[in-house]
Design a protein around this motif. Structure first.
Motif, PDB file in Angstrom:
ATOM      1  N   LEU A 184      43.589  54.005  52.807  1.00  0.00           N
ATOM      2  CA  LEU A 184      43.244  54.675  54.065  1.00  0.00           C
ATOM      3  C   LEU A 184      41.863  54.277  54.548  1.00  0.00           C
ATOM      4  O   LEU A 184      41.558  54.412  55.738  1.00  0.00           O
ATOM      5  CB  LEU A 184      43.318  56.196  53.881  1.00  0.00           C
ATOM      6  CG  LEU A 184      44.712  56.757  53.619  1.00  0.00           C
ATOM      7  CD1 LEU A 184      44.655  58.264  53.398  1.00  0.00           C
ATOM      8  CD2 LEU A 184      45.653  56.426  54.771  1.00  0.00           C
ATOM      9  N   PRO A 187      40.624  48.814  57.237  1.00  0.00           N
ATOM     10  CA  PRO A 187      41.026  48.671  58.645  1.00  0.00           C
ATOM     11  C   PRO A 187      42.543  48.639  58.739  1.00  0.00           C
ATOM     12  O   PRO A 187      43.220  48.183  57.805  1.00  0.00           O
ATOM     13  CB  PRO A 187      40.409  47.320  59.037  1.00  0.00           C
ATOM     14  CG  PRO A 187      39.294  47.099  58.067  1.00  0.00           C
ATOM     15  CD  PRO A 187      39.740  47.720  56.776  1.00  0.00           C
ATOM     16  N   GLU A 188      43.085  49.087  59.858  1.00  0.00           N
ATOM     17  CA  GLU A 188      44.535  49.267  59.959  1.00  0.00           C
ATOM     18  C   GLU A 188      45.310  47.989  59.671  1.00  0.00           C
ATOM     19  O   GLU A 188      46.299  48.003  58.939  1.00  0.00           O
ATOM     20  CB  GLU A 188      44.897  49.785  61.350  1.00  0.00           C
ATOM     21  CG  GLU A 188      46.380  50.113  61.494  1.00  0.00           C
ATOM     22  CD  GLU A 188      46.698  50.761  62.822  1.00  0.00           C
ATOM     23  OE1 GLU A 188      47.896  50.897  63.130  1.00  0.00           O
ATOM     24  OE2 GLU A 188      45.757  51.128  63.548  1.00  0.00           O
ATOM     25  N   ARG A 191      45.117  47.210  56.024  1.00  0.00           N
ATOM     26  CA  ARG A 191      45.894  48.190  55.260  1.00  0.00           C
ATOM     27  C   ARG A 191      47.363  47.770  55.189  1.00  0.00           C
ATOM     28  O   ARG A 191      47.979  47.808  54.133  1.00  0.00           O
ATOM     29  CB  ARG A 191      45.773  49.566  55.905  1.00  0.00           C
ATOM     30  CG  ARG A 191      46.484  50.678  55.155  1.00  0.00           C
ATOM     31  CD  ARG A 191      46.462  51.959  55.975  1.00  0.00           C
ATOM     32  NE  ARG A 191      45.119  52.255  56.440  1.00  0.00           N
ATOM     33  CZ  ARG A 191      44.828  53.020  57.483  1.00  0.00           C
ATOM     34  NH1 ARG A 191      45.812  53.578  58.180  1.00  0.00           N
ATOM     35  NH2 ARG A 191      43.584  53.241  57.842  1.00  0.00           N
ATOM     36  N   LEU A 192      47.925  47.358  56.323  1.00  0.00           N
ATOM     37  CA  LEU A 192      49.322  46.941  56.345  1.00  0.00           C
ATOM     38  C   LEU A 192      49.512  45.680  55.522  1.00  0.00           C
ATOM     39  O   LEU A 192      50.503  45.543  54.791  1.00  0.00           O
ATOM     40  CB  LEU A 192      49.785  46.708  57.784  1.00  0.00           C
ATOM     41  CG  LEU A 192      51.226  46.223  57.952  1.00  0.00           C
ATOM     42  CD1 LEU A 192      52.199  47.230  57.364  1.00  0.00           C
ATOM     43  CD2 LEU A 192      51.540  45.964  59.413  1.00  0.00           C
ATOM     44  N   GLU A 214      49.540  59.990  57.914  1.00  0.00           N
ATOM     45  CA  GLU A 214      49.244  58.647  57.437  1.00  0.00           C
ATOM     46  C   GLU A 214      50.471  58.040  56.754  1.00  0.00           C
ATOM     47  O   GLU A 214      50.715  56.836  56.845  1.00  0.00           O
ATOM     48  CB  GLU A 214      48.052  58.657  56.476  1.00  0.00           C
ATOM     49  CG  GLU A 214      46.698  58.714  57.161  1.00  0.00           C
ATOM     50  CD  GLU A 214      46.389  60.068  57.774  1.00  0.00           C
ATOM     51  OE1 GLU A 214      47.146  61.029  57.505  1.00  0.00           O
ATOM     52  OE2 GLU A 214      45.389  60.166  58.519  1.00  0.00           O
ATOM     53  N   ASP A 217      52.655  56.906  59.627  1.00  0.00           N
ATOM     54  CA  ASP A 217      52.089  55.731  60.295  1.00  0.00           C
ATOM     55  C   ASP A 217      52.353  54.467  59.495  1.00  0.00           C
ATOM     56  O   ASP A 217      52.699  53.416  60.055  1.00  0.00           O
ATOM     57  CB  ASP A 217      50.580  55.908  60.494  1.00  0.00           C
ATOM     58  CG  ASP A 217      50.254  56.976  61.525  1.00  0.00           C
ATOM     59  OD1 ASP A 217      51.165  57.349  62.295  1.00  0.00           O
ATOM     60  OD2 ASP A 217      49.102  57.441  61.557  1.00  0.00           O
ATOM     61  N   LEU A 218      52.192  54.558  58.156  1.00  0.00           N
ATOM     62  CA  LEU A 218      52.363  53.365  57.326  1.00  0.00           C
ATOM     63  C   LEU A 218      53.830  52.988  57.179  1.00  0.00           C
ATOM     64  O   LEU A 218      54.199  51.816  57.328  1.00  0.00           O
ATOM     65  CB  LEU A 218      51.737  53.604  55.950  1.00  0.00           C
ATOM     66  CG  LEU A 218      51.703  52.396  54.989  1.00  0.00           C
ATOM     67  CD1 LEU A 218      51.092  51.188  55.683  1.00  0.00           C
ATOM     68  CD2 LEU A 218      50.924  52.747  53.736  1.00  0.00           C
ATOM     69  N   GLN A 221      55.429  51.106  60.024  1.00  0.00           N
ATOM     70  CA  GLN A 221      55.074  49.707  60.228  1.00  0.00           C
ATOM     71  C   GLN A 221      55.811  48.766  59.290  1.00  0.00           C
ATOM     72  O   GLN A 221      55.708  47.545  59.426  1.00  0.00           O
ATOM     73  CB  GLN A 221      53.566  49.521  60.044  1.00  0.00           C
ATOM     74  CG  GLN A 221      52.732  50.280  61.060  1.00  0.00           C
ATOM     75  CD  GLN A 221      51.245  50.088  60.847  1.00  0.00           C
ATOM     76  OE1 GLN A 221      50.694  49.029  61.149  1.00  0.00           O
ATOM     77  NE2 GLN A 221      50.578  51.094  60.313  1.00  0.00           N
TER      78      GLN A 221
END
Length: 442
Positions: A184, A187-188, A191-192, A214, A217-218, A221
């Motif tokens: 977390l 950076p987004e 993170r992915l 969160e 969100d993950l 993706q």
């Protein structure tokens, strides 16, 4: 003794102490800023303090690095770290980055970065530990070499994804809660990228420790097949909670792709409200027959992958031994097993005083029973007295605590032996063009 050259990957996880020897946290990353003609300058460390809060420690406050520990001047500001423009986190963003050697000998990947003390309180990037591409041989990992910053140039094209393999390796020893916190903090985009590299079971562990939003969100993706594989590795109750937050269409699509047995467990749990025993329970307790022995019971709870709360007791039922089982007979707590010889039958050691709850029992009543009788798990039975699952203390705590308990905490006072906080990075005598960190906590 203070080292003058330290590799950052080895620095991660080192304990941070004040001058009195009191531990104030653990180092998680190193923050650098690029310079035009010289190697990047180290501006500070990211330190994880109690409460999983990531804070910034100016490098000028570090008096010693060595022997697996970091000594500070004794004063750390506990405002949550927020990355400023121009700052680069070495572990999160620099490791795994592709570079080209200026001598024309080819490309390489940064596997580690050494930082060096050039003057008291002044550190900069020194040698880079690089790995060249693999050869045609399937057993080749690629040759390694060292280079200074001025001997390489970054060659990532705009938008090109950087390898996250080295970063994932750095995270290999983190506990699930620490892994979730670390993810977390990235950076987004990064993170992915790291999530894509993590094994299914490790990503599942991390998701179980994240706040619901969160998690959503993950998982949103990830493509459907990867998301289903990760959900297969999650505890059924956690997977059910996550799927319940998704759209009906996406949730059903993922259930169709999951392993049939895992999907059946999740569908079963989704039938109950989130504030009931059925909505809180897990359908994977340890279930044995009355003829099983103490030795067999202890072997089952000794499994490494078993959560501590589930290993606190075994459930004894009539066949079948998969929920919904045959008639529930009782539970045997592991401490009771330890008091009897290995050949003793578990059917003779039942705790018959423990009254199970029904799936529609309220979460408040479940919490009251766990607290009243000092239990860490409570059996759940249906109308035919068949075991359908158990509610563990961690499930109840997740229900009782605020939704964002993992990511919020009160801003504590600065810790250490000093008497004043560190309101900005520039107060250590180092110029910075940025403003002070803002507080994102309460």
């Amino acid at each position: 003794m203070s080292a003058t050259r330290v590799f950052v990957a080895r620095l991660a996880g080192c304990s941070v102490f004040d001058p009195a020897g009191d531990k104030v946290g653990k180092a998680r990353d190193v923050v650098v800023v690029y310079r035009t003609t010289r190697a990047p300058r180290v501006v500070g460390l990211i330190v994880e303090v109690p409460g999983k809060r990531r804070v910034f420690l100016n490098i000028g406050r570090v008096t010693s690095i060595g022997s697996g520990q970091i000594i500070t001047t004794g004063l750390i500001n506990l405002r949550r770290f927020e990355q400023r423009g121009g700052e680069v986190r070495v572990i999160a963003e620099l490791l795994g980055r592709k570079v080209a050697l200026r001598d024309g000998s080819g490309d390489a990947t940064i596997e580690d970065v050494a930082i060096e003390e050039t003057a008291p309180g002044e550190w900069e990037v020194g040698d880079l530990f690089l790995r060249r591409p693999r050869t045609a041989s399937p057993f080749s990992k690629g040759a390694t070499t060292f280079a200074t910053w001025d001997q390489v140039r970054e060659n990532n094209a705009p938008g090109e994804s950087q390898s996250a393999e080295q970063l994932v390796a750095t995270y290999s020893d983190l506990l699930p809660a620490d892994l979730a916190s670390t993810l977390l903090d990235l950076p987004e985009g990064r993170r992915l990228e790291v999530a894509e590299e993590l094994p299914d079971d490790r990503l599942a562990d991390a998701l179980e420790e994240m706040p619901e939003q969160e998690q959503v969100d993950l998982i949103s993706q990830l493509d459907d097949e990867r998301a289903a594989d990760v959900l297969d590795q999650m505890e059924p109750d956690d997977a059910a909670d996550l799927i319940a937050q998704l759209s009906t269409e996406r949730g059903e699509a993922l259930l169709e792709l999951m392993e049939p047995e895992e999907a059946d467990d999740v569908r079963f749990l989704l039938a109950y409200g989130p504030d009931t025993a059925g909505g809180l329970m897990t359908t994977e307790p340890i279930i044995v027959s009355a003829d099983a022995t103490v030795a067999e019971g202890l072997a089952l709870i000794r499994r490494h992958e078993l959560a501590p709360a589930l290993g606190a007791a075994v459930c004894v039922t009539l066949p079948p031994y998969e929920p919904p089982t045959g008639r529930f007979l009782g539970m045997v707590h592991f401490q009771r097993m330890l008091r009897y010889p290995p050949h003793e039958r578990l059917g003779t050691l039942l705790d018959t005083s423990l009254e199970p709850v029904k799936p529609h029992t309220s979460a408040a009543e479940v919490s009251r029973r766990l607290a009243s009788y000092d239990l860490v798990q409570l059996p759940v039975v249906d109308e035919q007295h068949r075991l359908v699952g158990v509610v563990t203390i961690d499930d109840v705590l997740d229900y009782l605590l605020p939704d964002d308990w993992r990511s919020t905490s009160e801003d504590p006072e600065p810790v250490g032996t000093g008497t004043a906080s560190i309101p900005t990075r520039s107060q250590t005598g180092r110029r910075t063009p940025h403003g002070p960190h803002t507080t994102s906590g309460t």
